[in-house]
Write a protein that holds these residues in place. Structure first.
Motif, mmCIF file in Angstrom:
data_model
loop_
_atom_site.group_PDB
_atom_site.id
_atom_site.type_symbol
_atom_site.label_atom_id
_atom_site.label_comp_id
_atom_site.label_asym_id
_atom_site.label_seq_id
_atom_site.Cartn_x
_atom_site.Cartn_y
_atom_site.Cartn_z
ATOM 1 N N TYR A 1 98.452 -10.491 -5.032
ATOM 2 C CA TYR A 1 97.078 -10.117 -5.380
ATOM 3 C C TYR A 1 96.952 -9.701 -6.840
ATOM 4 C CZ TYR A 1 92.407 -8.170 -4.932
ATOM 5 O OH TYR A 1 91.077 -7.920 -5.096
ATOM 6 N N CYS B 1 103.738 -2.592 -3.555
ATOM 7 C CA CYS B 1 102.332 -2.165 -3.494
ATOM 8 C C CYS B 1 102.174 -0.688 -3.133
ATOM 9 C CB CYS B 1 101.577 -3.010 -2.479
ATOM 10 S SG CYS B 1 101.869 -4.788 -2.632
ATOM 11 N N HIS C 1 99.261 2.268 -3.601
ATOM 12 C CA HIS C 1 98.414 2.375 -2.405
ATOM 13 C C HIS C 1 99.073 3.310 -1.399
ATOM 14 C CE1 HIS C 1 95.477 -0.659 -3.596
ATOM 15 N NE2 HIS C 1 96.497 -1.317 -4.122
ATOM 16 N N LYS D 1 86.135 2.427 3.511
ATOM 17 C CA LYS D 1 87.241 1.541 3.835
ATOM 18 C C LYS D 1 88.545 2.120 3.309
ATOM 19 C CE LYS D 1 88.517 -3.356 3.419
ATOM 20 N NZ LYS D 1 88.075 -4.660 2.869
ATOM 21 N N THR E 1 92.284 2.444 1.816
ATOM 22 C CA THR E 1 92.938 1.617 0.790
ATOM 23 C C THR E 1 94.447 1.833 0.763
ATOM 24 O OG1 THR E 1 92.445 3.324 -0.857
ATOM 25 C CG2 THR E 1 90.913 1.477 -0.700
ATOM 26 N N TYR F 1 98.358 1.083 1.699
ATOM 27 C CA TYR F 1 99.048 -0.198 1.741
ATOM 28 C C TYR F 1 99.068 -0.776 3.149
ATOM 29 C CZ TYR F 1 102.797 -3.646 1.394
ATOM 30 O OH TYR F 1 103.537 -4.797 1.451
ATOM 31 N N LYS G 1 95.647 -2.198 3.927
ATOM 32 C CA LYS G 1 95.321 -3.389 3.144
ATOM 33 C C LYS G 1 96.164 -4.586 3.588
ATOM 34 C CE LYS G 1 94.155 -3.060 -1.213
ATOM 35 N NZ LYS G 1 92.695 -3.179 -1.183
ATOM 36 N N GLU H 1 94.938 -5.651 7.234
ATOM 37 C CA GLU H 1 93.562 -6.151 7.272
ATOM 38 C C GLU H 1 93.298 -7.267 6.266
ATOM 39 O OE1 GLU H 1 90.768 -5.239 9.070
ATOM 40 O OE2 GLU H 1 91.925 -3.956 10.394
ATOM 41 N N ALA H 2 94.280 -7.637 5.481
ATOM 42 C CA ALA H 2 94.064 -8.621 4.415
ATOM 43 C C ALA H 2 93.619 -9.961 4.979
ATOM 44 C CB ALA H 2 95.343 -8.799 3.607
ATOM 45 N N SER I 1 95.625 1.656 11.198
ATOM 46 C CA SER I 1 95.468 0.657 10.154
ATOM 47 C C SER I 1 95.042 -0.689 10.733
ATOM 48 C CB SER I 1 96.769 0.505 9.357
ATOM 49 O OG SER I 1 97.821 0.032 10.173
#
Length: 714
Positions: A561, A569, A573, A590, A592, A594, A597, A600-601, A662
């Protein structure tokens, strides 16, 4: 009296029987019976594997022998024509194409003997991007259509005679049989409980199976780098082998409702180009999604596919060469297929292209001046990444300045260890600082990630030594720093020229608006702090193993990303990172972190969102995690920050519960929440200290890694 009489009678009978036996002693013994077959009935077999053993062609009639076994090698008995059993037959023939007055070599391609001309059916509601037209489609034949074709030898071996005579095929396509060509027979058997595919390649004129022409380009193990095996069970789950796919998805096959080719090469490349597939118009580039209309008129729009392998020019992601590679793994370098080019770049990759004969210029034998072969042009994209990967980052002089702020020197080095000058470095890129990297990194309230990252251009530069000095003025060193493991993580990028027309060599280039920058790959530098500097006598502590970064790398390759130096990451995060305002998320906030993210990516979470392709199964934890990476109870001090699903207000959640949320927060029922709380979890903390003071999670008591894998469908 009666008893004695009975005993006497029994004695006489025994003597008579003995005499009879002696009287027959010179007779012949009876023949041994036939041993029974050891096997399992096909309806009881939990697994089935098929293997061809022989094939032949006589007067155009193809006959094959094959065996069925279960996973333990036990014969599978009882196959009849009425099971979902299908066979295909194709030949690998030399193909040429006439362009203008020239006959051009297109190499060896599969030609299916069984074909059908299909007319477009009822169009779907959305016909955008579709061009319905009559199309040929390669096919297979069903054993159920022939009473005598399948013979059961009653020992797990079978014989099948094809219904399609291949000697003189003229309808709907003319396929000229060549006895010296490699032929491929395919089998697909779909049972309620198992699926079997098999193929057999041989040369009919000699019967040879070795030292014959092949076209085996990609191994399915390369697909499994990103895909899960069950996601590649296609056509209702009955087709699972690449060899079967390749000999049916021929160059003459198309989809009548869309008008698009389903040639194997074209289809696979077009699908994987996904959302990046574009075509050139006089007004600029416009999306050109690859679409196929499937069963029942459903549109499969592959323009939603997010191909994770970046840069996409890295052919080696799928075309793996070297030891154990398929026999024709390097065929993609031969530049014989315009179809392969157009599948990714479309028929109009730019306004400077007037036709689709791509390989007339981009070929490996007679390359047009300035263009380069496809291998070179793709290689131009990759060369910068390869060179940058050989570079390194050197940190030194780590300590405190006069104001007690962390300071350090950083130098970027080439493959030989020589320092690289700032003119070749994108000085707007950063170094990120963290501590407690063996745990969950700094608390967001102690030092937000934005205050822990430093651009090289904000430091000072010594042109003589080619060294940058960074002073971390935006955060305070922790008061209990001594003994903590610190981390310096470089996301620094170096500039390279772009490839393209008339570019002979890709090399490191002085940065400008016309260059590109590529991250130097280097693991985070870890050290232990002591007093006013690093203690080089202490071993840096390591974080618990959760994610296998090599698995991330294998699917995402060189780019992710952002901050394209590996997959670190979590250093930014953190679990307590502030939530982000987002009206699309329940409560308007939302998370944030790791974990959130990653789970849910787009492209990771495919059950209810994204393309819903199932190509990477959300529930397969082992796609990313290490073997014990989902073990609960290992980080009792960790606290998660979430937004309430109704108000969006901050709520603080205990360690294991936050991990589960998560993925599951938006689906959490009252009973699920009560279960978490009853077992010591916190879902309503007012701050981190509140959670730490009350949490007493016992999740790990029942939820072992094995149980979690099972419940998630692994």
């Amino acid at each position: 009296m009666d008893i004695k009489t009975k005993q006497l009678k029994l004695s006489l009978i025994a003597l008579t029987a003995s005499a009879l036996l002696f009287g027959c002693s010179d007779g012949n013994d009876g023949a041994d019976g036939i041993d029974g077959v050891i096997g399992v009935n096909i309806d009881s077999a939990s697994s089935v594997q098929a293997q061809f053993t022989e094939a032949s062609v006589a007067d155009g009639v193809v006959t094959v022998n094959f065996n069925l076994e279960n996973a333990n090698g036990v014969a599978v008995l009882g196959l009849t024509k009425d099971y979902d059993l299908r066979f295909g037959i194709a030949q690998l023939a030399k193909v040429t194409e006439v362009i203008g007055d020239e006959e051009v070599d297109r190499g060896y391609q599969w030609q299916a003997y069984i074909n059908e001309l299909k007319e477009p059916g009822t169009p779907p509601d959305d016909t955008s991007g579709l061009n319905p037209s009559s199309q040929y489609q390669a096919n297979v034949e069903a054993a159920s259509n022939c009473e005598e074709c399948l013979i059961d030898n009653n020992d797990g071996s079978y014989r099948y005679t094809f219904q399609q005579n291949i000697a003189d095929v003229t309808e709907p396509l003319t396929i000229t049989y060549g006895e010296d060509n490699t032929h491929r027979a395919t089998l697909e058997l779909k049972l309620p409980q198992a699926t079997a595919n098999a193929h057999y390649d041989w040369q009919p004129s000699t019967g040879a199976t070795e030292d014959i022409q092949t076209r085996n380009v990609v191994n399915i193990s390369a697909c499994y780098t990103c895909h899960q095996p069950e996601s590649l069970a296609l056509h209702g789950g009955r087709r699972i082998a690449l060899e079967n796919c390749a000999s049916c998805h021929t160059s003459t096959s198309g989809d009548p409702e869309s008008g698009n080719s389903v040639d194997y090469t074209y289809m696979i490349h077009a699908i994987h180009k996904g959302q990046d597939r574009e075509t050139s118009t006089p007004d600029g580039m416009v999306p050109a999604p690859y679409k196929i209309v499937g069963y029942g008129g459903s549109v499969h729009n592959y323009g939603k596919v997010m191909y994770p392998q970046k840069p996409a020019a890295d052919c080696s992601s799928c075309h793996v060469e070297g030891k154990g590679a398929p026999a024709n793994a390097d065929l993609f370098k031969a530049d014989l297929s315009n179809t392969a080019c157009a599948s990714c770049h479309t028929e109009k990759p730019s306004q400077s292209h007037t036709g689709t004969n791509c390989v007339a210029c981009h070929n490996s034998t007679d390359t047009y001046r300035g263009t380069g072969s496809a291998e070179k042009r793709h290689g131009d994209v990759l060369k910068a990444y390869i060179d940058a990967e050989a570079m390194g980052v050197m940190f030194s002089n780590i300590g405190l300045d006069a104001n007690g702020k962390l300071m350090f020197d950083v130098q970027i080095q080439d493959a030989s260890g020589a320092a690289i000058g700032s003119e070749f470095i994108e000085t707007g890129t950063r170094v990120i600082v963290a501590w407690d990297s063996d745990k969950d990194f700094p608390a967001y309230t102690d030092a937000s990630y934005s205050n822990r990252r430093f651009k090289l251009e904000d430091g000072t530069y010594d042109a003589t030594t080619k060294t940058f000095t960074i002073i971390a003025t935006t955060f305070d060193m922790p008061s209990d720093a001594t003994g903590k493991t610190f981390e310096l993580w470089s996301t620094v990028e170096v500039c390279f020229n772009n490839g393209g027309y008339a570019v002979d060599e890709i090399k490191m280039t002085e940065c400008s608006d016309s260059t590109r920058s590529v991250a130097v790959k280097e693991d985070p530098y870890h050290f232990v702090w002591s007093g006013t500097g690093m203690d080089d006598t202490m071993q840096a502590a390591m974080r618990r193993s959760i994610i296998n970064a090599a698995k991330c790398q294998s699917c995402h390759n060189q780019e992710n990303y952002h901050y394209n130096n590996g997959y670190n990451c979590q250093t930014c995060h953190t679990s307590d990172k502030t939530t982000k305002t987002d009206d699309s998320f329940p409560g308007g906030k939302k998370p944030t972190s790791y974990a959130f993210k990653a789970h849910e990516a787009d492209g990771h979470y495919l059950k209810y969102a994204g393309v819903q392709s199932g190509t990477v199964l959300k529930t397969d934890c082992s796609t990313c995690h290490t073997q014990d990476g989902i073990q609960l109870g290992r980080a009792a001090d960790r606290v998660w920050r979430y937004g309430d699903t109704e108000t969006g207000n901050d709520i603080w959640v205990s360690s294991d519960a936050g991990t589960c949320l998560s993925c599951h927060q938006k689906y959490l029922s009252d009973s699920g929440a009560n279960h978490i709380v009853a077992n010591g979890g916190i879902l309503d903390g007012i701050d981190a200290d509140d959670v730490k003071g009350r949490a007493a999670e016992a999740c790990a008591t029942c939820h072992s890694p094995e149980q979690l894998l099972e419940i998630h469908g692994n």
